[in-house]
Design a protein around this motif. Structure first.
Motif, PDB file in Angstrom:
ATOM      1  N   CYS A 250      -0.915   7.217   3.644  1.00  0.00           N
ATOM      2  CA  CYS A 250      -2.271   7.049   4.177  1.00  0.00           C
ATOM      3  C   CYS A 250      -2.620   5.605   4.510  1.00  0.00           C
ATOM      4  O   CYS A 250      -3.748   5.322   4.917  1.00  0.00           O
ATOM      5  CB  CYS A 250      -3.295   7.611   3.193  1.00  0.00           C
ATOM      6  SG  CYS A 250      -3.208   6.817   1.566  1.00  0.00           S
TER       7      CYS A 250
ATOM      8  N   CYS B 106      -5.910   9.617  -1.610  1.00  0.00           N
ATOM      9  CA  CYS B 106      -5.173   9.788  -0.365  1.00  0.00           C
ATOM     10  C   CYS B 106      -6.045  10.489   0.670  1.00  0.00           C
ATOM     11  O   CYS B 106      -6.637  11.534   0.393  1.00  0.00           O
ATOM     12  CB  CYS B 106      -3.897  10.580  -0.624  1.00  0.00           C
ATOM     13  SG  CYS B 106      -2.871  10.758   0.850  1.00  0.00           S
ATOM     14  N   THR B 107      -6.117   9.915   1.852  1.00  0.00           N
ATOM     15  CA  THR B 107      -6.889  10.493   2.958  1.00  0.00           C
ATOM     16  C   THR B 107      -6.015  11.166   3.993  1.00  0.00           C
ATOM     17  O   THR B 107      -6.508  11.595   5.037  1.00  0.00           O
ATOM     18  CB  THR B 107      -7.717   9.390   3.623  1.00  0.00           C
ATOM     19  OG1 THR B 107      -6.845   8.356   4.048  1.00  0.00           O
ATOM     20  CG2 THR B 107      -8.747   8.829   2.660  1.00  0.00           C
TER      21      THR B 107
ATOM     22  N   GLN C   5      -3.305   3.197   2.540  1.00  0.00           N
ATOM     23  CA  GLN C   5      -4.329   2.634   1.660  1.00  0.00           C
ATOM     24  C   GLN C   5      -3.719   1.460   0.896  1.00  0.00           C
ATOM     25  O   GLN C   5      -2.607   1.557   0.356  1.00  0.00           O
ATOM     26  CB  GLN C   5      -4.840   3.701   0.677  1.00  0.00           C
ATOM     27  CG  GLN C   5      -5.622   4.830   1.315  1.00  0.00           C
ATOM     28  CD  GLN C   5      -7.024   4.394   1.678  1.00  0.00           C
ATOM     29  OE1 GLN C   5      -7.489   3.352   1.228  1.00  0.00           O
ATOM     30  NE2 GLN C   5      -7.702   5.199   2.492  1.00  0.00           N
TER      31      GLN C   5
ATOM     32  N   ALA D 240      -7.059   4.147  -4.821  1.00  0.00           N
ATOM     33  CA  ALA D 240      -7.724   4.889  -3.735  1.00  0.00           C
ATOM     34  C   ALA D 240      -7.153   6.305  -3.618  1.00  0.00           C
ATOM     35  O   ALA D 240      -5.945   6.534  -3.818  1.00  0.00           O
ATOM     36  CB  ALA D 240      -7.565   4.129  -2.425  1.00  0.00           C
TER      37      ALA D 240
ATOM     38  N   GLY E 106       0.821  -1.220   0.000  1.00  0.00           N
ATOM     39  CA  GLY E 106       0.000   0.000   0.000  1.00  0.00           C
ATOM     40  C   GLY E 106       0.848   1.261   0.000  1.00  0.00           C
ATOM     41  O   GLY E 106       2.069   1.228  -0.231  1.00  0.00           O
TER      42      GLY E 106
END
Length: 418
Positions: free
Chosen positions: A399, A408-409, A401, A406, A395
Motif C-alpha cells: 500500500c 493497509c489501504t 504506507q 498504519a 514502507g
C-alpha cells in the motif's frame, strides 16, 4: 755488540749501566740527579712526566716544562684593567686629520667601522661636530681567556640583581600578609554570624584557616595513592629497578596474567606516539643522506613532521597506483576479495553431496533463523515493513504506507500515489 745502533740510541752496555744507575737512585744508594738550577730530581717520577715533549725539549734535565712559564699571557682580567667601552680620549679636534674617519673625524677607527649615524656630508668635508678619539685598550689574553664567555664579568652586577629580587620578594611577602589579614577579618565576621545561626562547619573552617600557609607544601608532596615502582613486585627475581634513574624497564607483573595500569617503562616507550617519533627521526636521517638538509628532527620538528606525512601519502599513492596497474594488466582482482565468513569458520559437520547436488551422507547445515518472527503481516498488510523504499523513507510494498502502525489501504492507494 758494543757498537751503537744509530744516533740517539744507546748500546747494550750503556743501556744496562743507565738502568742500574736508575735502580740505585731509587734505592737511595746513588745520589739523585740535579737539574740546571741545582735542584734534586725525584727518581720516582715517571718517565712520561719527567721527559719533555718534542716541542718543548731543550736538551736539559729538569721539570721546567711542567712549570708555568714566566712570560705566559694572563688568563683573566682584573678589576683595574678592561676594555673602556664608549670612552673618549682627549678633546675633539678642530680640523680633519689625514687617515681619520671621514664620517666623525676620529682616528681610532676607519670609516666602514664607524658607529656614528651616517651623515649626509661627513666631517672630512664639513669639519663640524668632530668627535674625539675612542679609548682603545690593548688586552693580551691567553687562548682560553679569549674564549671565556664570563671573562670581564663584574660579580657586583649579580649582587645588584640579587638586591632587586630581594626587594621584590619582600614586597610580595608584605602583600601576601595583607591579603591573609583581610581574609582573616572577613572569615572572623562570617564565623560570628555562623556562630549566631549555629553552623556545624566551624571545625572545618578552622582547619582551612590553619592550613592556608601550608598549601604550597602539601601540593609539592607525592600523591600517597601512587605506588612506587620498587613496591609493585617484591620478588627479587622480578623486573630490575634502577635506583639511579628511577626506572623499571621490564614488566613487574610478567607471567602473572594481571591487567594493571603499569607494565614497565618499555611498554610506554614502545606505545602511543613513541614509534611514530622514531620513524620521523629515521626519515630525517635518510633525507639528509639524500641531500635534503631542511629535514632536521631537532631543528625543524614541525617541518619534518609535515614532510614525513607528505612522504607517507605519496608512498601509499604510488603503492596503490602500482597495484592497480598490475591488476589492469594481468587481472585477478577477484582473488583479492575476502571469502565469506561462513567459509572461514571451522566446522565439525561432514556433508557429502552427489553430482546433482543432493545430500548423500551427513546433514546439510540448517540456515540460521532470525531473531524476529518471519512471514507475519499485521494490520491486513500483505508484505512486511521495509519492503518498499521511496522519498528517503521505508514502507510497505502493498500500500506504500510509510508509517509502521498504519492500516493497509490496498493496492488502490499505491496506484493513486503513483
Amino acid at each position: 755488540m758494543s757498537g751503537t745502533y744509530g744516533s740517539g740510541r744507546l748500546s747494550r752496555e750503556d743501556y744496562k749501566k743507565q738502568k742500574d744507575l736508575e735502580a740505585a737512585r731509587m734505592a737511595g744508594t746513588a745520589p739523585p740527579e740535579l737539574d740546571e738550577d741545582g735542584n734534586e730530581i725525584n727518581p720516582h717520577i715517571p718517565q712520561f712526566m719527567s721527559k719533555a715533549p718534542w716541542y718543548m725539549d731543550t736538551g736539559k734535565l729538569g721539570l721546567q716544562h711542567q712549570r708555568k712559564a714566566d712570560g705566559a699571557l694572563p688568563t683573566s682580567i682584573g678589576e683595574s684593567k678592561w676594555y673602556q667601552r664608549g670612552e673618549r680620549v682627549g678633546k675633539a679636534p678642530q680640523k680633519f686629520r689625514r687617515g681619520a674617519c671621514e664620517n666623525c673625524g676620529a682616528m681610532s677607527h676607519k670609516t666602514k667601522d664607524c658607529m656614528e649615524r651616517p651623515r649626509k656630508r661627513g666631517a672630512r668635508w664639513t669639519e663640524k661636530n668632530m668627535q674625539a678619539d675612542e679609548a682603545v685598550e690593548v688586552v693580551e689574553l691567553s687562548y682560553d681567556a679569549k674564549r671565556d664567555a664570563w671573562n670581564g664579568y663584574d660579580p657586583r652586577e649579580h649582587q645588584k640583581l640579587m638586591a632587586d629580587w630581594e626587594l621584590i620578594e619582600e614586597a610580595r611577602r608584605k602583600r601576601k600578609a595583607t591579603e591573609l589579614d583581610s581574609r582573616d577579618k572577613t572569615e572572623s565576621g562570617d564565623k560570628s554570624i555562623e556562630a549566631q545561626l549555629g553552623s556545624s562547619d566551624e571545625e572545618a573552617d578552622d582547619d582551612e584557616q590553619g592550613n592556608v600557609k601550608s598549601k604550597s607544601t602539601v601540593r609539592n608532596l607525592r600523591i600517597r595513592e601512587d605506588t612506587a615502582k620498587y613496591l609493585r613486585n617484591l620478588d627479587p627475581d622480578s623486573a630490575y629497578y634502577d635506583p639511579k634513574t628511577r626506572s623499571m624497564r621490564e614488566n613487574p607483573y610478567a607471567g602473572k596474567g594481571m591487567q594493571t595500569a603499569y607494565a614497565g617503562d618499555n611498554f610506554v616507550r614502545y606505545s602511543t606516539e613513541a614509534q611514530e617519533v622514531g620513524k620521523r627521526e629515521v626519515f630525517a636521517w635518510e633525507a639528509n643522506e639524500r641531500g635534503n638538509t631542511s629535514a632536521h628532527f631537532q631543528a625543524n620538528p614541525t617541518q619534518t613532521a609535515l614532510m614525513y606525512s607528505e612522504f607517507k601519502d605519496k608512498k601509499e599513492t604510488a603503492k596503490t597506483s602500482r597495484q592497480q596497474a598490475i591488476l589492469q594488466k594481468y587481472g585477478g582482482e577477484e582473488h583479492l576479495q575476502r571469502p565469506p565468513e561462513e567459509l572461514l569458520r571451522q566446522q565439525e559437520a561432514y556433508v557429502e553431496y552427489s553430482r546433482t547436488g543432493q545430500v548423500i551422507s551427513g546433514e546439510e547445515p540448517a540456515v540460521p533463523a532470525s531473531r524476529y518472527r518471519e512471514d507475519v503481516y499485521p494490520l491486513n498488510h500483505t508484505s512486511v515493513f521495509g519492503s518498499w523504499w521511496g522519498d528517503g523513507r521505508w514502507g510497505y510494498r502493498c500500500c506504500r504506507q510509510t508509517m509502521k502502525n498504519a492500516y493497509c489501504t490496498g493496492s488502490a492507494a499505491a496506484r493513486k500515489q503513483e
